[in-house]
Design a protein around this motif. Structure first.
Motif, PDB file in Angstrom:
ATOM      1  N   GLN A 151     -33.069  32.750  21.565  1.00  0.00           N
ATOM      2  CA  GLN A 151     -31.665  32.904  21.679  1.00  0.00           C
ATOM      3  C   GLN A 151     -30.847  32.095  20.789  1.00  0.00           C
ATOM      4  OE1 GLN A 151     -30.708  35.599  23.606  1.00  0.00           O
ATOM      5  NE2 GLN A 151     -32.656  36.137  23.630  1.00  0.00           N
ATOM      6  N   MET A 152     -29.763  32.466  20.228  1.00  0.00           N
ATOM      7  CA  MET A 152     -28.755  31.557  19.683  1.00  0.00           C
ATOM      8  C   MET A 152     -27.530  31.058  20.529  1.00  0.00           C
ATOM      9  SD  MET A 152     -28.572  33.501  16.100  1.00  0.00           S
ATOM     10  CE  MET A 152     -27.926  34.927  16.581  1.00  0.00           C
ATOM     11  N   ASP A 153     -26.711  30.257  20.188  1.00  0.00           N
ATOM     12  CA  ASP A 153     -25.966  29.615  21.019  1.00  0.00           C
ATOM     13  C   ASP A 153     -24.770  30.422  21.519  1.00  0.00           C
ATOM     14  OD1 ASP A 153     -24.607  29.800  18.593  1.00  0.00           O
ATOM     15  OD2 ASP A 153     -24.007  27.632  18.751  1.00  0.00           O
ATOM     16  N   ASP A 154     -24.504  31.610  21.008  1.00  0.00           N
ATOM     17  CA  ASP A 154     -23.484  32.535  21.556  1.00  0.00           C
ATOM     18  C   ASP A 154     -24.277  33.626  22.288  1.00  0.00           C
ATOM     19  OD1 ASP A 154     -25.401  34.268  19.661  1.00  0.00           O
ATOM     20  OD2 ASP A 154     -23.696  34.701  18.123  1.00  0.00           O
ATOM     21  N   GLY A 155     -25.514  33.486  22.465  1.00  0.00           N
ATOM     22  CA  GLY A 155     -26.172  34.528  23.417  1.00  0.00           C
ATOM     23  C   GLY A 155     -26.985  35.464  22.712  1.00  0.00           C
ATOM     24  N   ASN A 157     -29.773  37.230  20.124  1.00  0.00           N
ATOM     25  CA  ASN A 157     -31.090  36.907  19.743  1.00  0.00           C
ATOM     26  C   ASN A 157     -30.832  36.989  18.245  1.00  0.00           C
ATOM     27  OD1 ASN A 157     -31.945  39.493  18.739  1.00  0.00           O
ATOM     28  ND2 ASN A 157     -31.939  39.872  21.065  1.00  0.00           N
ATOM     29  N   ILE A 158     -32.122  36.587  17.708  1.00  0.00           N
ATOM     30  CA  ILE A 158     -32.098  36.404  16.123  1.00  0.00           C
ATOM     31  C   ILE A 158     -32.100  37.977  15.475  1.00  0.00           C
ATOM     32  CG2 ILE A 158     -33.103  34.290  15.814  1.00  0.00           C
ATOM     33  CD1 ILE A 158     -35.567  35.380  15.218  1.00  0.00           C
ATOM     34  N   LYS A 159     -32.077  38.836  16.176  1.00  0.00           N
ATOM     35  CA  LYS A 159     -31.934  40.162  15.607  1.00  0.00           C
ATOM     36  C   LYS A 159     -30.332  40.349  15.069  1.00  0.00           C
ATOM     37  CE  LYS A 159     -33.422  44.035  16.726  1.00  0.00           C
ATOM     38  NZ  LYS A 159     -33.697  45.369  17.341  1.00  0.00           N
ATOM     39  N   ALA A 160     -29.450  39.559  15.551  1.00  0.00           N
ATOM     40  CA  ALA A 160     -27.956  39.577  15.041  1.00  0.00           C
ATOM     41  C   ALA A 160     -28.078  38.928  13.591  1.00  0.00           C
ATOM     42  CB  ALA A 160     -27.283  38.868  15.954  1.00  0.00           C
ATOM     43  N   LEU A 161     -28.887  38.230  13.185  1.00  0.00           N
ATOM     44  CA  LEU A 161     -29.046  37.461  11.827  1.00  0.00           C
ATOM     45  C   LEU A 161     -29.448  38.744  10.926  1.00  0.00           C
ATOM     46  CD1 LEU A 161     -30.587  34.212  12.418  1.00  0.00           C
ATOM     47  CD2 LEU A 161     -28.208  34.645  12.145  1.00  0.00           C
ATOM     48  N   GLY A 162     -29.138  38.509   9.606  1.00  0.00           N
ATOM     49  CA  GLY A 162     -29.450  39.436   8.555  1.00  0.00           C
ATOM     50  C   GLY A 162     -30.637  38.640   7.760  1.00  0.00           C
ATOM     51  N   VAL A 163     -31.371  39.552   7.227  1.00  0.00           N
ATOM     52  CA  VAL A 163     -32.337  38.887   6.053  1.00  0.00           C
ATOM     53  C   VAL A 163     -31.811  38.175   5.050  1.00  0.00           C
ATOM     54  CG1 VAL A 163     -34.005  39.260   4.428  1.00  0.00           C
ATOM     55  CG2 VAL A 163     -33.934  40.825   6.618  1.00  0.00           C
ATOM     56  N   GLY A 164     -32.235  36.669   5.069  1.00  0.00           N
ATOM     57  CA  GLY A 164     -31.641  35.850   4.188  1.00  0.00           C
ATOM     58  C   GLY A 164     -30.875  34.870   4.863  1.00  0.00           C
ATOM     59  N   ASN A 165     -30.344  34.959   6.102  1.00  0.00           N
ATOM     60  CA  ASN A 165     -29.718  34.153   6.860  1.00  0.00           C
ATOM     61  C   ASN A 165     -30.489  32.888   7.571  1.00  0.00           C
ATOM     62  OD1 ASN A 165     -27.130  34.858   6.459  1.00  0.00           O
ATOM     63  ND2 ASN A 165     -27.462  36.515   8.096  1.00  0.00           N
ATOM     64  N   TYR A 166     -30.113  31.720   7.836  1.00  0.00           N
ATOM     65  CA  TYR A 166     -30.571  30.675   8.248  1.00  0.00           C
ATOM     66  C   TYR A 166     -30.733  30.368   9.833  1.00  0.00           C
ATOM     67  CZ  TYR A 166     -30.778  30.001   3.348  1.00  0.00           C
ATOM     68  OH  TYR A 166     -30.669  30.368   2.093  1.00  0.00           O
TER      69      TYR A 166
END
Length: 218
Positions: A151-155, A157-166
């Motif tokens: 879980q990220m700090d905005d609640g 999960n990392i599915k909200a990230l795109g491939v290539g993000n950190y």
């Protein structure tokens, strides 16, 4: 070895000792070191050969068998005199000082080769163990995690990230060590798993200088 039984002659007791030695040389656990394995196999074969020869001699000439056992026991019960046996070998087998000296040179050469091979094996084994220990102590540079476990700090999960993000983790999360990770791929029918690759310190420093990533926390 088994203690001498009062009902056994010295030759019979030596046969028991040789049998026990032979059995010991192929009883598990066997040594792992190649040199030790070679010596153990040789000792077993020699014990078996000596036992059969001594047994045969006892059948035809018990007196000579007793004399052989007395020599084998040594003057102080500590085994045969190796130098006396070398003299005997020269007189009865080599039958020539030159031949005996050649055997001695050959033996020294083979001993040097055995030492070299043993040292090489030990160096190789040490390097292999150090590499294995290094690999086990080093953090994994790639990991595949369940997206819902991070879980990220905005609640989100990392599915909200795109491939290539950190993603920067400040503490161990979902079995992943702290550090800066790059999301390299999604897996599964619903992209429920993600593969992360750990960045090196130099790569992180370059990203910080370029401000190319958003700071994320699990």
């Amino acid at each position: 070895m088994t203690d001498t039984n009062e009902t056994r002659t010295p030759a019979e007791q030596l046969l028991v000792d040789l049998a026990e030695l032979h059995m010991r040389t192929h009883a598990s656990p066997l040594p792992k070191h190649p040199a030790a394995m070679g010596w153990q196999a040789t000792a077993g074969s020699m014990a078996a050969g000596f036992a059969r020869a001594l047994h045969a001699l006892m059948q035809v000439d018990p007196g000579k068998a007793a004399a052989l056992v007395e020599w084998f026991d040594g003057p102080f019960g500590e085994g045969p005199d190796s130098m006396e046996h070398t003299d005997w070998t020269g007189r009865h087998i080599a039958k020539s000082p030159e031949v005996l000296e050649q055997w001695s040179r050959d033996a020294r050469y083979e001993a040097a080769r055995a030492l070299e091979a043993t040292e090489m094996w030990e160096k190789t084994e040490k390097a292999r163990q150090e590499l294995a220990e290094s690999d086990s102590e080093s953090p994994a540079t790639e990991a595949t995690v369940n997206c819902f476990d991070v879980q990220m700090d905005d609640g989100e999960n990392i599915k909200a990230l795109g491939v290539g993000n950190y993603l920067e983790l400040d503490r161990p999360t979902a079995g992943v060590a702290p550090g800066t990770w790059r999301l390299t791929a999604y897996h599964g029918e619903f992209a429920e798993r993600a593969t992360l690759r750990l960045l090196t310190e130099d790569q992180v420093a370059a990203l910080r200088r370029s401000e190319a990533f958003s700071r994320m926390y699990s």
